[in-house]
Every structure is written in structure tokens, then in C-alpha cells.
Design a protein around this motif. Structure first.
Motif, PDB file in Angstrom:
ATOM      1  N   LYS A 170       0.860  -1.183   0.000  1.00 59.29           N
ATOM      2  CA  LYS A 170       0.000   0.000   0.000  1.00 59.29           C
ATOM      3  C   LYS A 170       0.893   1.228   0.000  1.00 59.29           C
ATOM      4  O   LYS A 170       1.746   1.390   0.878  1.00 59.29           O
ATOM      5  CB  LYS A 170      -0.926   0.023   1.211  1.00 59.29           C
ATOM      6  CG  LYS A 170      -1.809   1.277   1.237  1.00 59.29           C
ATOM      7  CD  LYS A 170      -2.761   1.294   2.436  1.00 59.29           C
ATOM      8  CE  LYS A 170      -3.558   2.590   2.467  1.00 59.29           C
ATOM      9  NZ  LYS A 170      -4.506   2.636   3.617  1.00 59.29           N
ATOM     10  N   THR A 199       1.422   7.812  -9.797  1.00 60.92           N
ATOM     11  CA  THR A 199       0.227   6.996  -9.573  1.00 60.92           C
ATOM     12  C   THR A 199      -0.004   6.047 -10.744  1.00 60.92           C
ATOM     13  O   THR A 199      -0.262   4.846 -10.553  1.00 60.92           O
ATOM     14  CB  THR A 199      -1.002   7.895  -9.379  1.00 60.92           C
ATOM     15  OG1 THR A 199      -0.828   8.684  -8.199  1.00 60.92           O
ATOM     16  CG2 THR A 199      -2.274   7.063  -9.248  1.00 60.92           C
ATOM     17  N   ASN A 200       0.102   6.563 -11.952  1.00 54.29           N
ATOM     18  CA  ASN A 200      -0.116   5.729 -13.139  1.00 54.29           C
ATOM     19  C   ASN A 200       0.906   4.615 -13.262  1.00 54.29           C
ATOM     20  O   ASN A 200       0.597   3.517 -13.756  1.00 54.29           O
ATOM     21  CB  ASN A 200      -0.099   6.603 -14.397  1.00 54.29           C
ATOM     22  CG  ASN A 200      -1.335   7.459 -14.527  1.00 54.29           C
ATOM     23  OD1 ASN A 200      -2.392   7.123 -14.008  1.00 54.29           O
ATOM     24  ND2 ASN A 200      -1.208   8.585 -15.207  1.00 54.29           N
ATOM     25  N   LYS A 231      -0.151   2.010 -10.008  1.00 54.96           N
ATOM     26  CA  LYS A 231      -1.503   1.573  -9.648  1.00 54.96           C
ATOM     27  C   LYS A 231      -1.854   0.161 -10.103  1.00 54.96           C
ATOM     28  O   LYS A 231      -2.707  -0.492  -9.491  1.00 54.96           O
ATOM     29  CB  LYS A 231      -2.532   2.559 -10.192  1.00 54.96           C
ATOM     30  CG  LYS A 231      -2.596   2.623 -11.708  1.00 54.96           C
ATOM     31  CD  LYS A 231      -3.603   3.677 -12.156  1.00 54.96           C
ATOM     32  CE  LYS A 231      -3.698   3.722 -13.685  1.00 54.96           C
ATOM     33  NZ  LYS A 231      -4.667   4.758 -14.125  1.00 54.96           N
ATOM     34  N   ASP A 232      -1.225  -0.342 -11.159  1.00 55.52           N
ATOM     35  CA  ASP A 232      -1.556  -1.690 -11.634  1.00 55.52           C
ATOM     36  C   ASP A 232      -0.880  -2.785 -10.812  1.00 55.52           C
ATOM     37  O   ASP A 232      -1.290  -3.947 -10.861  1.00 55.52           O
ATOM     38  CB  ASP A 232      -1.155  -1.846 -13.103  1.00 55.52           C
ATOM     39  CG  ASP A 232      -2.012  -0.997 -14.032  1.00 55.52           C
ATOM     40  OD1 ASP A 232      -3.139  -0.644 -13.631  1.00 55.52           O
ATOM     41  OD2 ASP A 232      -1.544  -0.671 -15.143  1.00 55.52           O
ATOM     42  N   GLU A 247      -1.497  -1.167  -4.316  1.00 59.64           N
ATOM     43  CA  GLU A 247      -2.623  -0.361  -3.855  1.00 59.64           C
ATOM     44  C   GLU A 247      -2.104   1.060  -3.666  1.00 59.64           C
ATOM     45  O   GLU A 247      -1.219   1.302  -2.828  1.00 59.64           O
ATOM     46  CB  GLU A 247      -3.171  -0.896  -2.532  1.00 59.64           C
ATOM     47  CG  GLU A 247      -4.319  -0.054  -1.985  1.00 59.64           C
ATOM     48  CD  GLU A 247      -4.768  -0.475  -0.598  1.00 59.64           C
ATOM     49  OE1 GLU A 247      -5.654   0.221  -0.034  1.00 59.64           O
ATOM     50  OE2 GLU A 247      -4.226  -1.468  -0.064  1.00 59.64           O
ATOM     51  N   VAL A 248      -2.626   2.003  -4.428  1.00 57.78           N
ATOM     52  CA  VAL A 248      -2.141   3.384  -4.402  1.00 57.78           C
ATOM     53  C   VAL A 248      -3.243   4.310  -3.899  1.00 57.78           C
ATOM     54  O   VAL A 248      -4.365   4.291  -4.418  1.00 57.78           O
ATOM     55  CB  VAL A 248      -1.669   3.834  -5.802  1.00 57.78           C
ATOM     56  CG1 VAL A 248      -1.242   5.304  -5.774  1.00 57.78           C
ATOM     57  CG2 VAL A 248      -0.513   2.956  -6.283  1.00 57.78           C
ATOM     58  N   VAL A 258      -4.160   8.184  -3.587  1.00 61.31           N
ATOM     59  CA  VAL A 258      -3.828   9.532  -4.039  1.00 61.31           C
ATOM     60  C   VAL A 258      -4.279  10.509  -2.958  1.00 61.31           C
ATOM     61  O   VAL A 258      -5.482  10.658  -2.706  1.00 61.31           O
ATOM     62  CB  VAL A 258      -4.518   9.853  -5.384  1.00 61.31           C
ATOM     63  CG1 VAL A 258      -4.254  11.294  -5.789  1.00 61.31           C
ATOM     64  CG2 VAL A 258      -4.034   8.879  -6.455  1.00 61.31           C
TER      65      VAL A 258
END
Length: 250
Positions: free
Chosen positions: A2, A17-18, A21-22, A25-26, A28
Motif C-alpha cells: 500500500k 500513480t499511473n 496503480k496496476d 494499492e495506491v 492519491v
């Protein structure tokens, strides 16, 4: 893992983030998403069970008192919340040359931020980046006076923000280094050449006068203030190639 990204809606935060994120668990975290490091609002909830916190936030005001209050208060609040959440790695983005720019209120505040991080019990990594390619327009605008444009010829070694985000993404998956890593672009150049290149591509030619005393965030630069002493990463993306792409011309 996380991962909580403080300032996650900004230039670096959104790209980071991009990238993450895959796989992770991000979260923002920004005032727009209900997390405010200045007031502490939403911090405990956002950091619950977090493994890594990446702070890429910036002060909304660069006035000396405002920026000092922002970095001192928000960093203190963030580190306190991290202790309660048992965060394992605090990563902060800062600027190459910060330690040499105590004449600047902005960089004095960044120094305080780094000191707070270093004295905390949270394992940390600090990344010092050079100026982002995207900043050329802002530097040009801030260099205009009534009688022309005045820019220092001190060296810069600018870097694409995408490369900064990629380095931070790599740092997320590494152990804390308990120190500072410097990153930069591939080319060292006088700042006036960088700004001339930008203005030429943008079809806004302007006669630039070299002014060695021209301030940067209120501080006069030595020749090598803004370039790394020992970069651990230098991007392959050259400024002239990046700015040639129409999507970057804004």
C-alpha cells in the motif's frame, strides 16, 4: 504494497500513480481527495496499513513565511501519522542544490523538511532532482523585467518529469537508503541557453541578457549550484528532443 502519494494529483504525483496503480494499492492523497497534511485532515485514515509514503507535495504559496509553515507543519504532521501507522519507508522529492541555497526562503524551508525527515524514526530516502523540462516557461516568465529578459548563465541539467516519476517508482520498491540520491538529465548547459531553446521552439524569440546576479527563488547562483555533485541516475531524454514534441509545447 500500500503506497500513499502525498501530492498525488500534481505533475509528478499523477505520473507516479499511473506507474504504480496496476501493481500496488495506491492512495492519491491531496486536499482534493480529502487529505490535508497542513491540518492533518484525513491523514490517519489514508495511512492506515500503508507500507510506503511518497511526498511530492509543494507549497501553494512561495512567500517565505508561507512556504516555511507549509513544509515544517505538513512534514511534521505526516511523519507523526506515519509513526502511528508503522510506515516502513518515507520518500521525499526535493531539489539538487537545496543545501547550497540558504539565501532563498523556499530552499530554507526545503532544508527544514529534509532535517525533519532525517531526525525522524521513519526509514527514508530523499531524491534530489534537477529542474524539470516543464519549468522552462516559468523560468522565462520570471526573468522578464521592464527593460528586457535577464537570465543567469549558471549551469542547469534539466530532466523530464516522467523520468523523475519513474525513478521514484523504482525507489518505492527498494529499501530506504537513509540519505540523498541526486538525479538529472543528460546535458549540462547554461540556464540562458536552456531558456533560449525554449523560446525559440515556442516562436517567442526574445533577446536575453546574461545577468550573473539574476536570482533563482531569491538566491544568487554559483556556477554549479543547480547541478548534481554525483548523480546516481542521468536520463537519456534530451531537452531538444522533448520540446520538439508538440504535446510538450505549452
Amino acid at each position: 504494497m500500500k503506497i500513499v502519494i502525498i501530492g498525488g494529483t500534481g505533475l509528478i504525483g499523477s505520473q507516479l500513480t499511473n506507474l504504480l496503480k496496476d501493481k500496488h494499492e495506491v492512495i492519491v492523497a491531496s486536499p482534493n481527495t480529502g487529505v490535508n497534511t497542513l491540518t492533518g485532515e484525513g491523514l490517519d485514515n489514508a495511512l492506515e496499513n500503508a507500507d510506503v509514503v511518497v511526498d511530492v507535495s509543494n507549497s501553494p504559496s512561495f512567500a517565505d513565511d508561507d512556504v516555511m509553515n507549509f513544509f515544517k507543519t505538513s512534514t511534521s504532521n505526516l511523519l507523526e501519522a506515519e509513526k502511528k501507522a508503522n510506515v516502513k519507508h518515507h520518500i521525499a522529492l526535493s531539489v539538487v542544490g537545496t543545501q547550497k541555497l540558504s539565501a532563498s526562503g523556499y530552499f530554507r524551508a526545503k532544508q527544514v523538511q529534509e532535517e525533519l525527515i532525517g531526525s525522524s524514526s521513519i526509514p527514508y530516502s530523499i531524491v534530489h532532482a534537477t529542474q524539470f523540462f516543464e519549468f522552462a516557461g516559468g523560468v522565462a516568465a520570471s526573468s522578464v523585467k521592464e527593460n528586457g529578459m535577464f537570465v543567469t548563465d549558471a549551469f542547469v541539467q534539466p530532466i523530464a518529469s516522467s523520468e523523475v516519476a519513474a525513478f521514484l517508482a523504482k525507489t518505492v520498491e527498494e529499501k530506504p537508503n537513509l540519505g540523498i540520491s541526486e538525479i538529472a538529465g543528460p546535458e549540462r548547459m547554461p540556464m540562458n541557453h536552456w531558456i533560449e531553446n525554449y523560446l525559440s521552439v515556442m516562436n517567442r524569440p526574445s533577446e536575453i541578457t546574461i545577468e550573473k546576479e539574476a536570482p533563482y527563488f531569491g538566491a544568487v547562483l554559483e556556477k554549479d549550484t543547480l547541478v548534481p555533485e554525483k548523480a546516481v541516475f542521468e536520463s537519456n531524454i534530451r531537452y531538444q528532443d522533448w520540446i520538439a514534441d508538440p504535446k510538450n509545447q505549452r
